[in-house]
Write a protein that holds these residues in place. Sequence first.
Motif, PDB file in Angstrom:
ATOM      1  N   TRP A 149      -7.126  -0.163  -2.666  1.00  0.00           N
ATOM      2  CA  TRP A 149      -6.876  -1.586  -2.879  1.00  0.00           C
ATOM      3  C   TRP A 149      -6.886  -1.929  -4.366  1.00  0.00           C
ATOM      4  O   TRP A 149      -6.057  -2.691  -4.840  1.00  0.00           O
ATOM      5  CB  TRP A 149      -7.928  -2.397  -2.117  1.00  0.00           C
ATOM      6  CG  TRP A 149      -7.713  -3.868  -2.220  1.00  0.00           C
ATOM      7  CD1 TRP A 149      -6.805  -4.619  -1.528  1.00  0.00           C
ATOM      8  CD2 TRP A 149      -8.408  -4.755  -3.084  1.00  0.00           C
ATOM      9  NE1 TRP A 149      -6.902  -5.925  -1.903  1.00  0.00           N
ATOM     10  CE2 TRP A 149      -7.885  -6.049  -2.865  1.00  0.00           C
ATOM     11  CE3 TRP A 149      -9.420  -4.600  -4.019  1.00  0.00           C
ATOM     12  CZ2 TRP A 149      -8.336  -7.155  -3.546  1.00  0.00           C
ATOM     13  CZ3 TRP A 149      -9.878  -5.709  -4.698  1.00  0.00           C
ATOM     14  CH2 TRP A 149      -9.331  -6.974  -4.455  1.00  0.00           C
ATOM     15  N   GLY A 167      -3.706  -1.239  -6.097  1.00  0.00           N
ATOM     16  CA  GLY A 167      -2.585  -2.123  -5.809  1.00  0.00           C
ATOM     17  C   GLY A 167      -1.995  -1.957  -4.436  1.00  0.00           C
ATOM     18  O   GLY A 167      -0.963  -2.560  -4.132  1.00  0.00           O
ATOM     19  N   VAL A 168      -2.597  -1.164  -3.570  1.00  0.00           N
ATOM     20  CA  VAL A 168      -2.093  -0.965  -2.208  1.00  0.00           C
ATOM     21  C   VAL A 168      -2.568  -2.138  -1.355  1.00  0.00           C
ATOM     22  O   VAL A 168      -3.763  -2.425  -1.288  1.00  0.00           O
ATOM     23  CB  VAL A 168      -2.591   0.374  -1.622  1.00  0.00           C
ATOM     24  CG1 VAL A 168      -2.132   0.550  -0.186  1.00  0.00           C
ATOM     25  CG2 VAL A 168      -2.129   1.531  -2.480  1.00  0.00           C
ATOM     26  N   LYS A 169      -1.614  -2.827  -0.731  1.00  0.00           N
ATOM     27  CA  LYS A 169      -1.956  -3.959   0.135  1.00  0.00           C
ATOM     28  C   LYS A 169      -2.193  -3.465   1.554  1.00  0.00           C
ATOM     29  O   LYS A 169      -1.511  -2.558   2.028  1.00  0.00           O
ATOM     30  CB  LYS A 169      -0.818  -4.996   0.152  1.00  0.00           C
ATOM     31  CG  LYS A 169      -0.435  -5.502  -1.200  1.00  0.00           C
ATOM     32  CD  LYS A 169      -1.574  -6.241  -1.861  1.00  0.00           C
ATOM     33  CE  LYS A 169      -1.121  -6.762  -3.213  1.00  0.00           C
ATOM     34  NZ  LYS A 169      -2.218  -7.124  -4.067  1.00  0.00           N
ATOM     35  N   TRP A 204       0.918  -0.863   1.827  1.00  0.00           N
ATOM     36  CA  TRP A 204       2.148  -1.392   1.273  1.00  0.00           C
ATOM     37  C   TRP A 204       1.974  -1.671  -0.200  1.00  0.00           C
ATOM     38  O   TRP A 204       0.925  -2.130  -0.637  1.00  0.00           O
ATOM     39  CB  TRP A 204       2.533  -2.692   1.984  1.00  0.00           C
ATOM     40  CG  TRP A 204       2.850  -2.495   3.431  1.00  0.00           C
ATOM     41  CD1 TRP A 204       1.976  -2.470   4.464  1.00  0.00           C
ATOM     42  CD2 TRP A 204       4.127  -2.272   3.981  1.00  0.00           C
ATOM     43  NE1 TRP A 204       2.621  -2.247   5.637  1.00  0.00           N
ATOM     44  CE2 TRP A 204       3.968  -2.130   5.372  1.00  0.00           C
ATOM     45  CE3 TRP A 204       5.415  -2.177   3.453  1.00  0.00           C
ATOM     46  CZ2 TRP A 204       5.022  -1.899   6.234  1.00  0.00           C
ATOM     47  CZ3 TRP A 204       6.470  -1.956   4.317  1.00  0.00           C
ATOM     48  CH2 TRP A 204       6.273  -1.816   5.684  1.00  0.00           C
ATOM     49  N   ARG A 205       3.051  -1.415  -0.961  1.00  0.00           N
ATOM     50  CA  ARG A 205       3.050  -1.770  -2.373  1.00  0.00           C
ATOM     51  C   ARG A 205       4.479  -2.140  -2.760  1.00  0.00           C
ATOM     52  O   ARG A 205       5.409  -1.352  -2.549  1.00  0.00           O
ATOM     53  CB  ARG A 205       2.547  -0.607  -3.221  1.00  0.00           C
ATOM     54  CG  ARG A 205       2.472  -1.004  -4.673  1.00  0.00           C
ATOM     55  CD  ARG A 205       1.564  -0.125  -5.450  1.00  0.00           C
ATOM     56  NE  ARG A 205       1.493  -0.681  -6.807  1.00  0.00           N
ATOM     57  CZ  ARG A 205       0.973  -0.069  -7.808  1.00  0.00           C
ATOM     58  NH1 ARG A 205       0.446   1.113  -7.641  1.00  0.00           N
ATOM     59  NH2 ARG A 205       0.955  -0.621  -8.987  1.00  0.00           N
ATOM     60  N   TYR A 206       4.645  -3.311  -3.355  1.00  0.00           N
ATOM     61  CA  TYR A 206       5.950  -3.844  -3.744  1.00  0.00           C
ATOM     62  C   TYR A 206       6.928  -3.864  -2.567  1.00  0.00           C
ATOM     63  O   TYR A 206       8.115  -3.594  -2.710  1.00  0.00           O
ATOM     64  CB  TYR A 206       6.563  -3.051  -4.904  1.00  0.00           C
ATOM     65  CG  TYR A 206       5.707  -3.027  -6.130  1.00  0.00           C
ATOM     66  CD1 TYR A 206       5.304  -4.198  -6.761  1.00  0.00           C
ATOM     67  CD2 TYR A 206       5.280  -1.819  -6.671  1.00  0.00           C
ATOM     68  CE1 TYR A 206       4.510  -4.172  -7.887  1.00  0.00           C
ATOM     69  CE2 TYR A 206       4.484  -1.782  -7.803  1.00  0.00           C
ATOM     70  CZ  TYR A 206       4.101  -2.964  -8.401  1.00  0.00           C
ATOM     71  OH  TYR A 206       3.316  -2.950  -9.518  1.00  0.00           O
ATOM     72  N   THR A 244       3.501   2.956   1.264  1.00  0.00           N
ATOM     73  CA  THR A 244       2.968   3.890   0.275  1.00  0.00           C
ATOM     74  C   THR A 244       1.811   4.662   0.871  1.00  0.00           C
ATOM     75  O   THR A 244       1.216   4.255   1.878  1.00  0.00           O
ATOM     76  CB  THR A 244       2.531   3.153  -1.009  1.00  0.00           C
ATOM     77  OG1 THR A 244       2.177   4.100  -1.998  1.00  0.00           O
ATOM     78  CG2 THR A 244       1.364   2.241  -0.746  1.00  0.00           C
ATOM     79  N   TYR A 298      -0.060  10.290  -5.029  1.00  0.00           N
ATOM     80  CA  TYR A 298       0.199   8.859  -4.895  1.00  0.00           C
ATOM     81  C   TYR A 298       1.696   8.666  -4.748  1.00  0.00           C
ATOM     82  O   TYR A 298       2.454   8.950  -5.676  1.00  0.00           O
ATOM     83  CB  TYR A 298      -0.355   8.128  -6.127  1.00  0.00           C
ATOM     84  CG  TYR A 298      -0.214   6.642  -6.074  1.00  0.00           C
ATOM     85  CD1 TYR A 298      -0.647   5.914  -4.988  1.00  0.00           C
ATOM     86  CD2 TYR A 298       0.346   5.952  -7.143  1.00  0.00           C
ATOM     87  CE1 TYR A 298      -0.546   4.553  -4.953  1.00  0.00           C
ATOM     88  CE2 TYR A 298       0.456   4.591  -7.118  1.00  0.00           C
ATOM     89  CZ  TYR A 298       0.009   3.883  -6.019  1.00  0.00           C
ATOM     90  OH  TYR A 298       0.122   2.528  -5.997  1.00  0.00           O
TER      91      TYR A 298
END
Length: 114
Positions: A70, A73-75, A92-94, A98, A113
């Motif tokens: 998290w 940046g991983v949602k 999710w990322r962008y 991911t 990653y």
Amino acid sequence: MFASIAKAAALTALIAVGANTATPSNAEAGNVSFGVYFGTPGYGPGPYWGPAPRPHRGICKPRSAVNKAWRMGVKNPRISSRNRSRVIVRGWRYGHKTKVVFANRRYCPVIAYR
């Protein structure tokens, strides 16, 4: 008769000399001390009475892996797989899926990653 009196006198003198050397002098009597320890025996500074604590086994806890992903940046990070060598977190990322692969070691080092 003189021999038995001499033996008794010698034995008494020997006991008196031994007792006199065994008693502490005034300087030595002041060094008597005691201690009070608080806490669990075997831990902390001082004498250790119990067994030593086991060394920490380095594992990557699932919560630590999710928190680290998290922060990267991983949602919506979730554990998708975990075995003895690695922990895989997906999210999710962008707007894209991911995956972050962590080593199953202390501090969860990142292996991959994507």
